[in-house]
Design a protein around this motif. Structure first.
Motif, PDB file in Angstrom:
ATOM      1  N   VAL A  19      70.278  76.497 -50.113  1.00 34.56           N
ATOM      2  CA  VAL A  19      69.183  77.065 -49.361  1.00 34.56           C
ATOM      3  C   VAL A  19      68.001  76.329 -49.774  1.00 34.56           C
ATOM      4  N   LEU A  20      67.833  75.907 -51.221  1.00 34.64           N
ATOM      5  CA  LEU A  20      66.662  75.175 -51.496  1.00 34.64           C
ATOM      6  C   LEU A  20      66.985  73.754 -51.065  1.00 34.64           C
ATOM      7  N   ILE A  21      68.169  73.151 -51.010  1.00 32.86           N
ATOM      8  CA  ILE A  21      68.276  71.730 -50.425  1.00 32.86           C
ATOM      9  C   ILE A  21      68.162  71.814 -48.977  1.00 32.86           C
ATOM     10  N   ALA A  22      68.250  73.063 -48.330  1.00 30.82           N
ATOM     11  CA  ALA A  22      67.896  72.790 -46.841  1.00 30.82           C
ATOM     12  C   ALA A  22      66.450  72.763 -46.589  1.00 30.82           C
ATOM     13  N   LEU A  23      65.479  72.897 -47.464  1.00 27.11           N
ATOM     14  CA  LEU A  23      64.252  72.927 -47.387  1.00 27.11           C
ATOM     15  C   LEU A  23      63.412  71.658 -47.196  1.00 27.11           C
TER      16      LEU A  23
END
Length: 784
Positions: A84-88
């Motif tokens: 999820v953090l990578i998607a940011l």
């Protein structure tokens, strides 16, 4: 005065005329011959746009599932948060990777939590004995006397639940069960192997009680499969076993000899239903739809329906699921009138299947299926175009497709078995033309059998001709010298394949790479056997490396060997006997009826005469021995045989000895046939899988021996007095690498070391040969 704009229709007409003129000009313009670099380099659009946006997320999802399945559930949920953090980052490709990785991580986390928590997992840790209700999930698999059944437990001791298990069973009823069968049976629960999405393993006792029959759809599929087996009965034995395997993946009647030939020839994939079968069925239906005048949309719908129906009959194995999803994506693209993109279809198939069943990430069958398809998509077109300049297009394509598939799966095969097949490509090339007619005719016979068996048997006969050709190709290919060559296994073996890969892709490094690869090949074929010198001269006893099991060969004369136990797999013990040049087995001893000691029976019987078989008083009647009219003997202590310099004496058990042990498995272990083997100047004690109860009873009468086959793979259930009474200088342990039983136990190793015995293990050293050199015992290991 402003000019009036031209009508849009006139502009379109002018553009179409210009395009038509340009097409005609290009048609008659001399074409520039394509160079090597252009042929060997994929076109730009393969790795651009939607393809790369699907390939990289599919790979990321696969790696996530592969790593997370063996970890606690919290690790999966933590990984999902990281994605999820990578998607940011909002970068397009990273967002795609994050979505795929997060979805698979969550699915893995939920499944791992489901199988590692709850009442069933707690019962498994206690090895509880329970009465359970099961729903069969897949067709039972038979290996020797053991039946493996994938199922879901829906009730335990009247407690309702739903959890996946793997059932270990014996008996004639279990192999007849179909998916969705609801049965009741008693047995003992055990902890599943780490990394498996199973709540437990279930050791069933006795035959199951059928509560409800299978569903109508599964019953119909079972009737079609059994109908094809019956329709194939009019063919010769080899053909009748192969046709159901070729058509629907049913290898129930496939002989071990044919299996071995197919494995050596690189044709094993033909007996596992895959994309080739679905492509054949889909192509035939597509052609039929075109002949009757169906529109493109209805043809695509018909293809999907036919593929789903075929897959249901063939069962949803990893290769079938992959091919079905990919074929459905391609059919939908066809129906929508869009250009088919094989790379995108394969990536979508991988993503969807990992979300449906993340356990596929750890299955070699799934990896082989995906790799072969990728090789055909990416390599075959360019190799075909290159060869088409020197031969007809159909011939170039016939060579390029099996070659591309074989090259793509070679790294995985090396990782699995440490072997490279040199005859696989020509064997597939020769067998290929017979696969399509055999599949189509065989499937027609299968769907006809429930209606009219006489018609089905008539239809089967021409399919038998095609299947006979495939068997002939496999037999001849398997007989070719060096049909398969040894290759370093694991990651080292894969690394040694890199020069070959460079040679195939990079023009400038081709000569150097081919020279390196040729040197490795020569070293493997020539220098390897010279350096290894296997079998060592003067050997009189060899403990074969058969994984977690036992298989021992005692030299009984030129080309002869007494075999004690056969290990779990036919191919492993067969290969060991081949390496020792054992062509005849005057006596076979099956110490006790556990699959890790008897599962390889057909491998010993493969092209070798067997004089007689000694079995435990707790024996299970073997249909293989009965079919070959090989006598089974239950012998008493003191029975002796002589084979040249070898004198073999039975030490235990007495046929009327009382049953003792901590459980059903221990009772069988303690009934193991114990042998004392003696040669001039040395001796060996072969103690089967004895445990403490039987060992304690034998301490006072135990003969001494220079060599001890440590009982029960070195388990902790050993009587130190028994190990001391043997007074052995060598302790040989047959054990599988990384087994889940904790064999050999540290306590047993410590006891043997304290007694002064030299310990040798098959999981570390591979095949172990004992030789006598100048009156001194020596051990020669072949290597794992």
């Amino acid at each position: 005065m402003s000019s009036r704009p031209r009508p849009r229709r006139a502009v379109d007409l002018r553009e179409r005329v210009k395009a038509r003129i340009q097409q005609r000009s290009d048609r008659y313009r001399p074409k520039r011959p394509r160079g090597d670099d252009e042929l060997l380099t994929p076109p730009a659009n393969v790795w651009q746009g939607h393809s790369v946006e699907l390939v990289i997320p599919a790979i990321a999802a696969w790696l996530a599932a592969l790593l997370l399945i063996g970890l606690p559930a919290w690790a999966s949920f933590l990984t999902a948060g990281i994605f999820v953090l990578i998607a940011l980052s909002r970068k397009r490709i990273l967002v795609a990777v994050a979505i795929a990785g997060c979805a698979v991580s969550v699915v893995v986390g939920l499944k791992v939590h489901g199988v590692t928590s709850g009442p069933l997992a707690e019962m498994a840790k206690r090895n509880a004995t329970v009465s359970a209700e099961l729903v069969v999930s897949a067709d039972p698999r038979v290996k020797g006397e053991l039946v493996f059944v994938e199922a879901r437990i829906i009730a335990v001791n009247q407690l309702r639940l739903d959890a996946p298990v793997l059932v270990f069973a014996r008996g004639d009823t279990w192999p007849t069960l179909l998916p969705s069968h609801h049965v009741k049976v008693s047995g003992r629960l055990g902890v599943a192997e780490p990394g498996e999405l199973l709540a437990a393993v279930f050791m069933a006792r006795g035959d199951p009680v059928v509560l409800t029959p299978p569903s109508t759809s599964h019953g119909m599929a079972g009737a079609i499969r059994s109908g094809l087996r019956e329709a194939s009965s009019v063919l010769a034995p080899a053909e009748r076993g192969l046709l159901p395997g070729l058509v629907v993946g049913d290898v129930t009647n496939l002989s071990e000899d044919v299996k071995a030939d197919f494995k050596t020839a690189g044709l094993s994939h033909l007996t596992a239903v895959s994309g080739a079968n679905l492509a054949i069925i889909g192509g035939a239906v597509l052609l039929l739809g075109r002949l009757v005048g169906l529109t493109l949309v209805w043809r695509a719908v018909l293809v999907v329906v036919a593929m789903v129906a075929f897959a249901f009959v063939a069962r949803f194995s990893p290769s079938v699921l992959r091919a079905l999803v990919m074929g459905t994506v391609a059919a939908l693209a066809l129906g929508a009138g869009r250009q088919k993109d094989g790379v995108s279809a394969l990536s979508v198939a991988v993503l969807l299947l990992l979300l449906f069943n993340p356990g596929l990430a750890r299955e070699f069958g799934f990896a082989l299926s995906v790799s072969a398809t990728a090789g055909i998509i990416l390599l075959a077109p360019y190799w075909r175009d290159r060869m088409a300049t020197r031969m007809p297009l159909w011939c170039a394509e016939a060579i390029a497709v099996p070659a591309a598939a074989q090259v793509a799966v070679t790294p995985i095969l090396v990782l699995m078995s440490g072997e490279i097949g040199l005859v696989a490509i020509p064997a597939n090339l020769l067998a290929g033309p017979a696969v399509a007619p055999a599949t189509i005719i065989g499937f027609l016979a299968a769907v006809t059998a429930p209606i009219s068996m006489d018609v089905a048997q008539l239809v089967t006969r021409p399919a038998g001709l095609a299947v006979g050709w495939i068997i002939l190709v496999a037999d001849r290919a398997a007989d070719v010298p060096a049909a398969t060559i040894g290759w370093p296994g694991g990651l080292l073996g894969v690394a040694l394949l890199v020069p070959l890969g460079i040679a195939l892709w990079h023009r400038g490094a081709r000569r150097v790479s081919l020279a390196v690869a040729g040197g490795v090949l020569v070293a493997t074929l020539v220098a390897g056997p010279v350096v290894s010198g296997w079998p060592p001269s003067g050997w009189f006893m060899v403990m074969c490396d058969v994984g977690q099991g036992d298989a021992i060969v005692l030299h009984a004369g030129e080309g002869k060997g007494v075999v004690v136990d056969t290990g779990p797999e036919p191919d492993l013990v067969d290969a060991c006997l081949d390496r020792l040049d054992v062509d005849a087995v005057p006596l076979l001893v099956l110490t006790h009826p556990h699959a890790d000691h008897t599962g390889g029976l057909t491998g010993v019987l493969r092209d070798r005469p067997v004089g007689a078989v000694v079995v435990s008083p707790k024996r299970v009647v073997s249909p293989e021995l009965a079919a070959r009219r090989i006598p089974e003997w239950v012998v008493t202590p003191g029975t002796t045989w002589r084979f040249g310099d070898l004198v073999l004496t039975v030490v235990a058990p007495a046929p009327d000895a009382p049953s003792k042990g901590a459980g059903e498995g221990s009772v069988l272990n303690n009934a193991s046939v114990v042998l004392h083997a003696k040669w001039p100047g040395t001796s060996a004690l072969l103690a089967g899988d004895l445990e403490t109860e039987a060992e304690s009873a034998l301490v006072r009468t135990l003969p001494q021996a220079d060599i001890l086959k440590v009982p029960h793979h070195g388990s902790a259930r050993q009587d130190p007095a028994f190990l001391a009474a043997a007074r052995s200088r060598l302790a040989l342990i047959s054990v599988g690498a990384g087994n889940d039983y904790g064999h050999p136990a540290d306590s047993t190793l410590a006891t043997l070391t304290m007694l002064g015995a030299r310990i040798h293990r098959t999981d570390v050293q591979g095949d172990i040969a004992v030789v006598a050199r100048e009156g001194v015992l020596a051990v020669v290991a072949r290597g794992p």
